[in-house]
Design an enzyme around this catalytic site. Sequence first.
Site, mmCIF file in Angstrom:
data_model
loop_
_atom_site.group_PDB
_atom_site.id
_atom_site.type_symbol
_atom_site.label_atom_id
_atom_site.label_comp_id
_atom_site.label_asym_id
_atom_site.label_seq_id
_atom_site.Cartn_x
_atom_site.Cartn_y
_atom_site.Cartn_z
ATOM 1 N N PRO A 2 0.834 -1.206 0.000
ATOM 2 C CA PRO A 2 0.000 0.000 0.000
ATOM 3 C C PRO A 2 0.865 1.251 0.000
ATOM 4 C CG PRO A 2 -0.834 -1.596 1.581
ATOM 5 C CD PRO A 2 0.483 -2.121 1.091
ATOM 6 N N GLU A 3 0.487 2.215 -0.836
ATOM 7 C CA GLU A 3 1.210 3.478 -0.907
ATOM 8 C C GLU A 3 0.394 4.554 -0.187
ATOM 9 O OE1 GLU A 3 2.612 4.299 -4.900
ATOM 10 O OE2 GLU A 3 2.835 2.163 -5.334
#
Length: 279
Positions: A2-3
Site C-alpha cells: 500500500p502506498e
Amino acid sequence: MPELPEVEVVRRGLLPYLSGKTVTAVATSKHRLRHPVPVDLLTRHIHGQTFLTVHRRAKYLLLRMTNGAVLVIHLGMTGKLSVLPLSTAFHKHDHLLLSLDSDSELRLNDSRRFGTIMVWPASEALTLERSFFAKTGIEPFDPGLTTDHLYTLSCKRVLPIKSLLMNGQLIAGIGNIYANEILFAARIHPETPARFLHRNDWQRIIVATRQILQEAIEAGGSTIGDFLNASGHPGYFQFHFKVYRQEGTACPICAHSIVKMTLAGRATYFCPSCQPART
C-alpha cells in the site's frame, strides 16, 4: 505494498469507528510480523485506553490514545486493518485484535506478515516520533513541497527521477504505482537524471503528484492484490491507470504503445512518445 493513497484511505475509514472508543481487551496471534509484536507494551499502554484520533505519516498509521501513547502500524505488503463486529469469526492471519467498548473489534490481518506494530508510551511518544521520522521526506501535500525545494534537492543528484520520487527519505509515501503515473502525467521519462530537470519540470511533477494522489484517495486507492479499506472493500483507482501495467496498449494521449522496462529493480511503464528520453 500500500502506498500513500491506500494508507490514507484506511486512516479515513478507521477514524469514525475509533475516535472516542476504549480498548477493552488485547489479543495477538503470537506470530512474529516483520518484528515481534510488542504484547507487553500493548497491554500496559493501549489496553484500557481510549482512541483520540488517527494520523498518517508517510505509509505509517499513528493511532493516538487520550493518554498520549501512540499505536504505530505499517501494513507491509498484505496488511489489512478493519473494524468488525465482536462476533466475527477469527481468521487464520489475524495477528492483532483490539476489542472496543462499541461491541466491535479492530483487527490487523496480514497473510505475509511483513507488517509492523509498535507502541510508543506517552512519556516517550514525542521523542520517539521525532527520531523515528527524522529521515522521512516531505509529505506530497505539504505546502513546503515547492519547485525551489525540489530543484535544490535534485540539482546535484544523478539518480533517475523515478528513483528520486520513490525515495522515502526525500518525498514520503510515493511507491512504484504512483511514480509511474505521475511521470506520465508530467511527460517526463522515468530514466531522466534528476539534475537534468528544470523548475518548470518540477512544477509539473508537483501538480501531477497532488492531482493523482488525490484522485486515488477519492477512488479508494488501488487494489492490485490484497488491498482492502477499513470496511473490507477494494479500491478502484486501478481502473484509471494510464501506464502502470498497461504495456502494449495504446497511450491514451498519442496512441503509441506503452513500454515496460526495469529500472532499479522495479517494473517501470512509460510512453516513449509522450515521455521522450533526454540527452
